[in-house]
Design a protein around this motif. Structure first.
Motif, mmCIF file in Angstrom:
data_model
loop_
_atom_site.group_PDB
_atom_site.id
_atom_site.type_symbol
_atom_site.label_atom_id
_atom_site.label_comp_id
_atom_site.label_asym_id
_atom_site.label_seq_id
_atom_site.Cartn_x
_atom_site.Cartn_y
_atom_site.Cartn_z
ATOM 1 N N ALA A 99 47.391 45.093 43.270
ATOM 2 C CA ALA A 99 47.944 44.166 42.281
ATOM 3 C C ALA A 99 46.991 43.932 41.118
ATOM 4 N N THR A 100 45.690 44.070 41.380
ATOM 5 C CA THR A 100 44.686 43.810 40.341
ATOM 6 C C THR A 100 44.011 45.105 39.862
ATOM 7 N N ARG A 101 44.658 46.206 40.109
ATOM 8 C CA ARG A 101 44.174 47.533 39.680
ATOM 9 C C ARG A 101 42.747 47.793 40.181
ATOM 10 N N GLY A 102 42.581 47.700 41.475
ATOM 11 C CA GLY A 102 41.280 47.886 42.102
ATOM 12 C C GLY A 102 40.597 49.197 41.772
ATOM 13 N N GLU A 103 41.387 50.219 41.477
ATOM 14 C CA GLU A 103 40.782 51.503 41.113
ATOM 15 C C GLU A 103 39.972 51.412 39.826
ATOM 16 N N ASP A 104 40.175 50.341 39.045
ATOM 17 C CA ASP A 104 39.432 50.140 37.789
ATOM 18 C C ASP A 104 38.302 49.120 37.919
ATOM 19 N N TRP A 105 38.106 48.545 39.101
ATOM 20 C CA TRP A 105 37.051 47.555 39.282
ATOM 21 C C TRP A 105 35.681 48.182 39.053
ATOM 22 N N ASN A 153 34.357 41.735 38.492
ATOM 23 C CA ASN A 153 35.313 42.808 38.199
ATOM 24 C C ASN A 153 36.291 42.482 37.070
ATOM 25 N N ASN A 154 36.220 41.277 36.507
ATOM 26 C CA ASN A 154 37.142 40.908 35.418
ATOM 27 C C ASN A 154 38.577 41.283 35.778
ATOM 28 N N LEU A 155 39.070 40.710 36.849
ATOM 29 C CA LEU A 155 40.372 41.089 37.396
ATOM 30 C C LEU A 155 41.513 40.831 36.421
ATOM 31 N N VAL A 156 42.476 41.744 36.491
ATOM 32 C CA VAL A 156 43.739 41.583 35.763
ATOM 33 C C VAL A 156 44.855 41.880 36.739
ATOM 34 N N SER A 157 46.019 41.300 36.480
ATOM 35 C CA SER A 157 47.141 41.582 37.383
ATOM 36 C C SER A 157 48.300 42.133 36.604
#
Length: 157
Positions: A99-105, A153-157
């Motif tokens: 949901a938070t695009r973990g592949e981009d963390w 990680n500056n999370l985004v959803s």
């Protein structure tokens, strides 16, 4: 003789077709073929996740829950069964990852790999020191998650 062989073959094919439950076509980078859940254990896991998240959510290819379900069933090195203590906790964290695009963390050490989720970057569990370096792949103990800190990680959803 020959009629029994043909009958046995036909019954075998029908049995396979009845067991293989096509759910839907998958789009995206990793999955470009129809999805079939063939193993009964996998069907049980999918049903449990559908009960927890709602089948309209977990079986919708556009959702993080769907991606997490696929990961739990097909890619998780732990290969957890429906009665595994930490199945839902691991699925919930995988859902958050997608949901938070973990592949981009920036920081994702141990996420979606074979170590217990209590050792995933930013996850703290009751009774566990995340900084411990003696974790083992495949540990499926259940210690409840008490904190998730992914601030870096500056999370985004």
């Amino acid at each position: 003789g020959k009629a029994k062989v043909i009958l046995a073959f036909t019954l075998g094919v029908l049995t396979i077709l009845c067991i293989a439950i096509p759910l839907f076509l998958i789009g995206g980078d990793k999955f470009e073929r129809p999805l079939y859940i063939v193993e009964l254990e996998d069907v049980e896991v999918a049903n449990l996740l559908a009960k927890e998240s709602g089948k309209n959510v977990v079986f919708n290819p556009e959702t993080a829950q769907y991606k997490a379900m696929l990961w739990v069933i097909y890619s998780d090195p732990m290969k957890l069964k429906v009665d595994s203590e930490n199945l839902l906790q691991r699925y919930g964290l995988a859902t958050m990852y997608y949901a938070t695009r973990g592949e981009d963390w920036d920081q994702s050490e141990n996420w979606l790999n074979g170590v217990n989720e209590c050792y995933w970057y930013g996850v703290k569990c009751f009774g566990h020191d995340q900084l411990a370096t003696n974790y083992f792949y495949g540990d499926s103990f259940l210690d409840p998650v008490t904190e998730i800190n992914l601030e870096s990680n500056n999370l985004v959803s």
